[in-house]
Design an enzyme around this catalytic site. Structure first.
Site, PDB file in Angstrom:
ATOM      1  N   LYS A   1      37.507  26.464  28.111  1.00  0.00           N
ATOM      2  CA  LYS A   1      36.631  27.052  29.137  1.00  0.00           C
ATOM      3  C   LYS A   1      37.040  28.491  29.427  1.00  0.00           C
ATOM      4  CE  LYS A   1      34.579  23.095  31.260  1.00  0.00           C
ATOM      5  NZ  LYS A   1      35.111  22.051  30.352  1.00  0.00           N
TER       6      LYS A   1
ATOM      7  N   THR B   1      27.767  17.694  51.607  1.00  0.00           N
ATOM      8  CA  THR B   1      29.218  17.594  51.862  1.00  0.00           C
ATOM      9  C   THR B   1      29.735  18.780  52.672  1.00  0.00           C
ATOM     10  OG1 THR B   1      29.709  18.558  49.689  1.00  0.00           O
ATOM     11  CG2 THR B   1      29.857  16.153  49.848  1.00  0.00           C
TER      12      THR B   1
ATOM     13  N   SER C   1      45.813  29.024  58.146  1.00  0.00           N
ATOM     14  CA  SER C   1      45.701  30.400  57.675  1.00  0.00           C
ATOM     15  C   SER C   1      46.094  31.402  58.771  1.00  0.00           C
ATOM     16  CB  SER C   1      44.277  30.664  57.205  1.00  0.00           C
ATOM     17  OG  SER C   1      43.358  30.209  58.167  1.00  0.00           O
TER      18      SER C   1
ATOM     19  N   ASP D   1      39.190  27.396  60.659  1.00  0.00           N
ATOM     20  CA  ASP D   1      39.293  26.551  61.850  1.00  0.00           C
ATOM     21  C   ASP D   1      40.639  26.815  62.514  1.00  0.00           C
ATOM     22  OD1 ASP D   1      41.095  25.330  60.193  1.00  0.00           O
ATOM     23  OD2 ASP D   1      40.203  23.350  60.277  1.00  0.00           O
TER      24      ASP D   1
HETATM   25  P1  8DG Z   1      41.129  27.951  56.587  1.00  0.00           P
HETATM   26  O1  8DG Z   1      41.109  26.934  57.668  1.00  0.00           O
HETATM   27  O2  8DG Z   1      41.217  29.340  57.104  1.00  0.00           O
HETATM   28  O3  8DG Z   1      39.973  27.805  55.667  1.00  0.00           O
HETATM   29  O4  8DG Z   1      42.438  27.708  55.673  1.00  0.00           O
HETATM   30  P2  8DG Z   1      43.670  26.731  55.943  1.00  0.00           P
HETATM   31  O5  8DG Z   1      44.067  26.787  57.375  1.00  0.00           O
HETATM   32  O6  8DG Z   1      44.700  27.054  54.940  1.00  0.00           O
HETATM   33  O7  8DG Z   1      43.085  25.317  55.539  1.00  0.00           O
HETATM   34  P3  8DG Z   1      42.848  23.917  56.325  1.00  0.00           P
HETATM   35  O8  8DG Z   1      41.866  23.171  55.502  1.00  0.00           O
HETATM   36  O9  8DG Z   1      42.519  24.127  57.765  1.00  0.00           O
HETATM   37  O10 8DG Z   1      44.204  23.120  56.203  1.00  0.00           O
HETATM   38  C1  8DG Z   1      45.327  23.444  56.997  1.00  0.00           C
HETATM   39  C2  8DG Z   1      46.571  23.126  56.246  1.00  0.00           C
HETATM   40  O11 8DG Z   1      46.738  21.724  56.031  1.00  0.00           O
HETATM   41  C3  8DG Z   1      46.552  23.700  54.863  1.00  0.00           C
HETATM   42  O12 8DG Z   1      46.859  25.064  54.900  1.00  0.00           O
HETATM   43  C4  8DG Z   1      47.573  22.861  54.177  1.00  0.00           C
HETATM   44  C5  8DG Z   1      47.442  21.497  54.823  1.00  0.00           C
HETATM   45  N1  8DG Z   1      46.763  20.566  53.869  1.00  0.00           N
HETATM   46  C6  8DG Z   1      47.206  20.289  52.592  1.00  0.00           C
HETATM   47  N2  8DG Z   1      46.401  19.394  51.992  1.00  0.00           N
HETATM   48  C7  8DG Z   1      45.429  19.098  52.875  1.00  0.00           C
HETATM   49  C8  8DG Z   1      44.324  18.222  52.804  1.00  0.00           C
HETATM   50  O13 8DG Z   1      44.059  17.581  51.786  1.00  0.00           O
HETATM   51  N3  8DG Z   1      43.572  18.135  53.930  1.00  0.00           N
HETATM   52  C9  8DG Z   1      43.857  18.851  55.044  1.00  0.00           C
HETATM   53  N4  8DG Z   1      43.081  18.710  56.122  1.00  0.00           N
HETATM   54  N5  8DG Z   1      44.897  19.706  55.110  1.00  0.00           N
HETATM   55  C10 8DG Z   1      45.665  19.833  54.049  1.00  0.00           C
HETATM   56  O14 8DG Z   1      48.225  20.778  52.115  1.00  0.00           O
HETATM   57 CA    CA Z   2      42.680  26.075  59.018  1.00  0.00          CA
HETATM   58 CA    CA Z   3      42.060  22.376  59.538  1.00  0.00          CA
END
Ligand code: 8DG
Ligand code: CA
Ligand code: CA
Length: 334
Positions: free
Chosen positions: A74, A103, A182, A192
Site C-alpha cells: 500500500k 459512529t 491532549s 474533550d
Molecule cells: P483529544 O481528546 O484532544 O482528541 O485527544 P486525547 O485527549 O489524546 O484523546 P482521548 O480520546 O480523550 O483519550 C485520552 C487518553 O486516554 C489518551 O490520550 C490515552 C488514553 N487512552 C488510551 N487508549 C484509549 C482508549 O482506547 N479509549 C480511551 N477512551 N482512552 C484511551 O491509551
Molecule cells: Ca481528550
Molecule cells: Ca476523553
C-alpha cells in the site's frame, strides 16, 4: 473517548502514510469489525509516526516492526499513484459512509451503527426520527453532534479547570484534580476534557475501596454549580458527560475518572496519552518483563504471570523502572 485520529503531525515525516493507515484501521474497526486488521493498521501507523526519517519505498518500510506485505504494498501504491484504490472504493460505498457517520455519534459503536444501517437508517435526520432505538447516551450524543465535534480552545479548558478545582475543593481540600489528555500534553485545543481525580483516603486495598458514592457526590456538586449539564454514564469510578462554561459557548464532552491514590500515577500516565505513546510504552514494558496498564505496573514472572504491583511515587518512576527514557507530557504527542 473522542474518536481516534491519525498520529500527530508534529515531527512526523510520514504523516501522509499514517493518515491513510489510520483511515484503513477505522474502516476495519467500524465497518468490517475486524479488530485484528484494525490493530495491524494502527500498529503500522504508530511505527511510521515515530520513524525518524521519511520512508521512500515500501521496501524500506518492510524492515520496520509491524509492517507486513499488505502494508508495504500500500505504501508503494500510495507513493506511485498518490492514492489508494481500496480507500477510493470505500469512499464510494454508501454503507461504509453511513456507518462512519453514525459512529461519530457519541455512544454509537460499530455494531450499533451496522444494526441501524440494516434497518434503513443512514442519516442523522433519519436517526433523530428513530430515537426510540437509541440509549440515553446515544440520544445526548445525537443532540450535541455538532458541539461534540468542535475543538475546545486551551483557554476555555483553563477556565473550566479553575472552576472544577474550586468546586471540588469545597467538598474536601485534599482532592487532587488533574486535567489529562491532549490538554496535559500542551495542545492548543482538545477534543474533550479528561479529568483525573484522586484522594489519599481512597486506596485500592479492600478496606479503603468503599468509594462508591464519592464520584456521585462530586458530579452532583458540579451539576449544582451549573458546570455539568448532561450525564451520559456514571459508575463508581467513571463519569462521562458534558459541561458548559457559558451560555454562548458549545456544550463540551467531559470525562472524569476517580482513581485510588496508590494507582494515581499509572492512571495519570495512561490518561495523558497519547494513545499511540501508551501503546509504545506498554510494548516496551513487556520487552523488559513488566505489564503496564491504567492501574498498575507489575513484573512478569518466568511463567508470564504478573506479580504484585510495584509501588510508584511519581510518573517518572514508571519510566525508570521499565528503563524507558523519560518524556515530559508535551513530548508524548505521537
Ligand atoms: P483529544 O481528546 O484532544 O482528541 O485527544 P486525547 O485527549 O489524546 O484523546 P482521548 O480520546 O480523550 O483519550 C485520552 C487518553 O486516554 C489518551 O490520550 C490515552 C488514553 N487512552 C488510551 N487508549 C484509549 C482508549 O482506547 N479509549 C480511551 N477512551 N482512552 C484511551 O491509551
Ligand atoms: Ca481528550
Ligand atoms: Ca476523553
Amino acid at each position: 473517548m473522542s474518536k481516534r485520529k491519525a498520529p500527530s503531525h508534529e515531527n512526523n515525516l510520514n504523516y501522509d502514510f499514517c493518515e491513510f493507515l489510520t483511515e484503513l484501521a477505522e474502516y476495519e474497526k467500524n465497518v468490517s469489525r475486524n479488530m485484528y486488521k484494525y490493530k495491524a493498521y494502527s500498529k503500522a501507523a504508530a511505527t511510521l509516526a515515530s520513524h525518524p526519517t521519511r520512508i521512500k519505498s515500501g521496501n524500506e518500510a518492510k524492515a520496520l516492526p509491524g509492517i507486513g506485505e499488505k502494508i508495504f504494498k500500500k505504501i508503494d501504491e500510495f507513493l506511485q499513484t498518490g492514492k489508494l484504490q481500496k480507500l477510493e472504493n470505500i469512499h464510494q460505498d454508501k454503507t461504509s459512509q453511513a456507518i462512519n457517520l453514525l459512529t461519530r455519534v457519541s455512544g454509537i459503536g460499530p455494531a450499533k451503527a451496522q444494526k441501524l444501517v440494516d434497518s434503513g437508517i443512514k442519516t442523522l435526520d433519519q436517526l433523530s426520527k428513530h430515537q426510540n432505538l437509541l440509549s440515553h447516551h446515544q440520544i445526548v450524543g445525537l443532540k450535541y453532534f455538532d458541539d461534540f465535534e468542535k475543538k475546545i480552545p486551551r483557554t476555555e479548558i483553563e477556565e473550566i479547570e479553575k472552576i472544577l478545582k474550586e468546586e471540588i475543593s469545597k467538598l474536601d481540600s485534599r482532592y487532587t484534580i488533574t486535567i489529562c489528555g491532549s490538554y496535559r500534553r500542551g495542545k492548543s485545543e482538545s477534543g474533550d476534557i479528561d479529568t483525573l481525580i484522586t484522594h489519599p483516603d481512597y486506596t485500592s486495598d479492600k478496606i479503603n475501596k468503599k468509594h462508591k458514592f464519592v464520584l456521585q457526590i462530586i458530579v452532583d456538586r458540579l451539576k449544582d454549580c451549573g458546570m455539568i449539564t448532561e450525564t451520559l454514564s456514571l459508575g463508581d469510578t467513571k463519569f462521562m458527560g458534558a459541561c458548559k462554561l457559558k451560555p454562548a459557548l458549545p456544550t463540551r464532552r467531559l470525562d472524569i475518572r476517580f482513581q485510588p491514590y496508590d494507582q494515581y500515577f499509572c492512571s495519570l500516565l495512561y490518561f495523558t496519552g497519547s494513545d499511540i505513546f501508551n501503546q509504545q510504552m506498554r510494548a516496551h514494558a513487556l520487552e523488559n518483563g513488566f505489564t503496564l496498564n491504567e492501574y498498575t505496573l507489575r513484573p512478569l514472572g518466568t511463567t508470564g504471570v504478573p506479580g504484585e504491583a510495584v509501588e510508584i511515587t511519581s510518573e517518572k518512576d514508571i519510566f525508570d523502572i521499565i528503563d524507558y527514557p523519560y518524556k515530559k507530557p508535551v513530548d508524548r504527542n505521537i
